[in-house]
Design an enzyme around this catalytic site. Structure first.
Site, PDB file in Angstrom:
ATOM      1  N   HIS A   1      47.360  22.211 -37.667  1.00 19.34           N
ATOM      2  CA  HIS A   1      46.955  22.334 -36.263  1.00 19.34           C
ATOM      3  C   HIS A   1      47.156  21.021 -35.510  1.00 19.34           C
ATOM      4  O   HIS A   1      47.589  21.017 -34.351  1.00 19.34           O
ATOM      5  CB  HIS A   1      45.495  22.780 -36.169  1.00 19.34           C
ATOM      6  CG  HIS A   1      45.295  24.249 -36.356  1.00 19.34           C
ATOM      7  ND1 HIS A   1      45.368  24.863 -37.583  1.00 19.34           N
ATOM      8  CD2 HIS A   1      45.038  25.239 -35.461  1.00 19.34           C
ATOM      9  CE1 HIS A   1      45.154  26.163 -37.444  1.00 19.34           C
ATOM     10  NE2 HIS A   1      44.955  26.417 -36.163  1.00 19.34           N
TER      11      HIS A   1
ATOM     12  N   LYS B   1      36.240  31.243 -42.333  1.00 21.25           N
ATOM     13  CA  LYS B   1      34.858  31.500 -42.743  1.00 21.25           C
ATOM     14  C   LYS B   1      33.935  30.665 -41.864  1.00 21.25           C
ATOM     15  O   LYS B   1      34.368  29.721 -41.219  1.00 21.25           O
ATOM     16  CB  LYS B   1      34.638  31.171 -44.219  1.00 21.25           C
ATOM     17  CG  LYS B   1      34.615  29.689 -44.551  1.00 21.25           C
ATOM     18  CD  LYS B   1      34.223  29.458 -46.009  1.00 21.25           C
ATOM     19  CE  LYS B   1      34.188  27.951 -46.321  1.00 21.25           C
ATOM     20  NZ  LYS B   1      33.815  27.679 -47.718  1.00 21.25           N
TER      21      LYS B   1
END
Length: 267
Positions: A111, A177
């Site tokens: 990212h 998560k």
């Protein structure tokens, strides 16, 4: 507390607490907390000078045989190869999905590099248009494995990149998560996207849903490279929907109300 397993609400939040103290400088007032993710990844041994420590090898037969079969009575199959923004926007909080088809992966390092490349006007190595990204750094495969354990990493670390990914790359959904923070939830709502939660702590079992895996970008990042996974009936839960509703907020609130009605018995 009502937080429950995976933060989705429940009666049991903490299974065990161990408190240890160590001598430290009085001014530092240190406190260290080790959650289960790390606390179960260690072994104790004693070196007495007689030779190397021998650690017993766990016996696989001591562990239960875990079987799982996709249940379309409670879950909805999703074809990632034909997925549209309209379909993503129709998902409901808490809905269970079975993902099939191709997804991309990427976590912290990927990212950051994507952000740097977009800022410089450089072309990305893969097209994220109408794709789903899985926040994971898979372990290398052994023997006949397609991929090693491939459990989700904590999505909160990608919150600061969420708006960029949704608005500048064409991405339409994410898998990870834990909960998403306000910045990510706002970006998800603004772009009619959704955040899906895979099962944390079950990396090996999750990897069984991955039928093909190949690196498609940033190979030099190793396990943090961008992979393309082909998955079959990978179970996930809609954790944040297109309206910005987060089950990590609604779930604990529901359980806190239930817990408040449980009578307290004093012996």
């Amino acid at each position: 507390l009502g937080i429950g397993a995976q933060g989705l609400g429940g009666l049991t939040t903490v299974l065990d607490v161990k408190i240890m103290d160590y001598p430290t400088h009085a001014a530092s007032l240190p406190v260290a907390m080790i959650p289960n993710c790390a606390a179960t990844r260690h072994v104790h041994f004693h070196l007495d000078g007689s030779g190397p420590a021998h650690l017993p090898t766990p016996k696989l037969e001591d562990w239960p045989q875990v079987t799982w079969k996709a249940d379309t009575n409670v879950a909805t199959r999703v074809n990632l190869d034909t997925l549209t923004k309209e379909e993503v926007a129709s998902w409901k909080p808490g809905q269970i999905l079975l993902l099939n088809g191709k997804m991309l992966t990427g976590r912290d390092a990927a990212h950051k590099r994507i952000a740097d490349m977009l800022e410089k006007g450089e072309k990305l190595p893969v097209d994220f248009t109408n794709r789903v990204i899985y926040y994971v750094g898979p372990v290398d495969p052994v023997r006949d494995e397609v991929v090693g354990p491939a459990g989700p990493t904590t999505a909160t670390r990608m919150d600061k990149f969420t708006r960029m990914m949704l608005e500048k790359t064409g991405l339409i959904s994410m898998i990870g998560k834990s909960e998403r923070g306000p910045v990510a939830i706002e970006a998800i709502k603004d772009n009619q996207s959704a955040y899906l939660m895979a099962v944390g702590g079950a990396a090996y079992l999750v990897s069984k849903a991955i039928k093909e895996a190949k690196v498609v970008g940033f190979e030099d990042l190793g396990m943090e490279a961008i992979y393309e996974f082909t998955v079959q009936d990978m179970p996930v839960t809609v954790a944040v929907d297109a309206n910005g509703t987060s089950v990590h907020n609604t779930g604990p609130k529901e359980w806190q109300a239930k817990i408040g009605k449980i009578p307290v018995v004093v012996a």
